[in-house]
Motif scaffolding. Structure first.
Motif, short mmCIF file in Angstrom:
data_model
loop_
_atom_site.label_atom_id
_atom_site.label_comp_id
_atom_site.label_asym_id
_atom_site.label_seq_id
_atom_site.Cartn_x
_atom_site.Cartn_y
_atom_site.Cartn_z
N UNK A 43 0.81 -1.22 0.00
CA UNK A 43 0.00 0.00 0.00
C UNK A 43 0.84 1.27 0.00
N UNK A 44 2.16 1.14 0.11
CA UNK A 44 3.03 2.32 0.12
C UNK A 44 4.14 2.18 -0.91
N UNK A 45 4.38 3.27 -1.62
CA UNK A 45 5.50 3.36 -2.55
C UNK A 45 6.31 4.59 -2.16
N UNK A 46 7.31 4.36 -1.33
CA UNK A 46 8.03 5.49 -0.74
C UNK A 46 7.12 6.17 0.28
N UNK A 47 6.87 7.47 0.08
CA UNK A 47 5.95 8.22 0.95
C UNK A 47 4.54 8.26 0.38
#
Length: 288
Positions: free
Chosen positions: A196-200
């Protein structure tokens, strides 16, 4: 078993050491015989041939020692072969016993998981009358998972019991209970990894899918209605289907082909997709 296995290299080392000793003994005897024979020749040249008797005696003694050495070597070889055969037999017995214990332990684990939702008289009521019974079952499954006991053997046992319940046709409570066990298992395993997260950046469609994965099957309808843009949310059905397809592909890569785990996880994700399509049809007015 450990002492017997340890004895094998010892026997090998002893045999090698024995062969070396025998070789040195033969060399020593040949050297001694050569010395006597040379001395006999030298004495014969001087006209005293009595020393030749010593040479023939040495030859007979050397031959006798060679016979004894050969016999002892064969005995050691036979002993070594018997030890290896016994070692293999014990390994086979231990492997067979291990498999039997595996089947028994998988059955015991399943019984422990189902215990909170089975009455003392053995009757099965589904859904459980006590809401905490289901919570206790989920807690037991998490504990067993942490101990590494929800393996292929466990999944095989659940599937076997589920197949039997379907064939019997008179135990709908047991069938629903076993289905719930597989759903909890899939939810726990798939929830261990997040995309659910790609970096920030927060990927809303992935987070929405992970919300469905963690939720019990009875809550899917409400979550879908509240999350899809055809209802109260902002996630399109196409985006949801896309992330479900991607998660299935990741699952196929990360699990063993043809395993119970792979099949159960993929079927769980396909179940979410099927429910989403049903809700979409209802929201579109295509189904009553």
């Amino acid at each position: 078993m450990a002492s017997l296995s340890a004895a094998v290299p010892h026997l090998v080392n002893s045999q090698l050491g024995f062969d070396r000793s025998a070789d040195l003994l033969r060399r020593n005897e040949n050297f001694r015989c050569s010395r006597v024979q040379i001395h006999g020749n030298f004495s014969g040249a001087r006209g005293t041939s009595g020393r030749w008797t010593d040479g023939s005696l040495c030859s007979r003694q050397s031959t006798k020692r060679k016979v004894l050495t050969c016999a002892t070597s064969k005995d050691a070889e036979k002993s070594f072969q018997k030890t290896v055969e016994v070692d293999r037999l014990i390994d086979m017995l231990r492997e067979s016993t291990s498999k039997e214990e595996k089947i028994e332990s998988s059955t015991d684990v399943l019984k422990s998981v189902l215990k909170p939702v089975i009455h003392g008289d053995g009757e099965i009521a589904w859904p459980p009358q006590d809401p905490m019974a289901l919570v206790s079952m989920e807690r037991e499954m998490k504990l067993r998972d942490q101990e590494g006991q929800l393996d292929e053997g466990f999944l095989s046992e659940v599937n076997a019991q589920l197949r039997q319940a379907k064939e019997d046709g008179d135990k709908p409570g047991l069938e629903a209970m076993l289905q719930k066990v597989l759903q909890i298992y899939a939810s726990n395993v798939l929830s261990k990894r997040t995309y659910a997260k790609r970096g920030n950046e927060v990927l809303e469609d992935e987070r929405f899918l992970e919300t469905l994965i963690r939720a019990p099957e009875t809550s899917w309808n409400k979550i879908l209605i509240d999350g899809l843009n055809m209802g109260k949310g902002n996630i399109s059905p196409e985006d949801l289907y896309a992330v479900i397809k991607k998660r299935i592909e990741r699952t196929l890569i990360r699990t063993e082909g043809g395993s119970y785990q792979q099949r159960i996880l993929v079927e769980y994700l396909q179940g979410i997709e099927l429910r989403a399509k049903e809700i979409v049809e209802i929201l579109q007015g295509n189904r009553p």
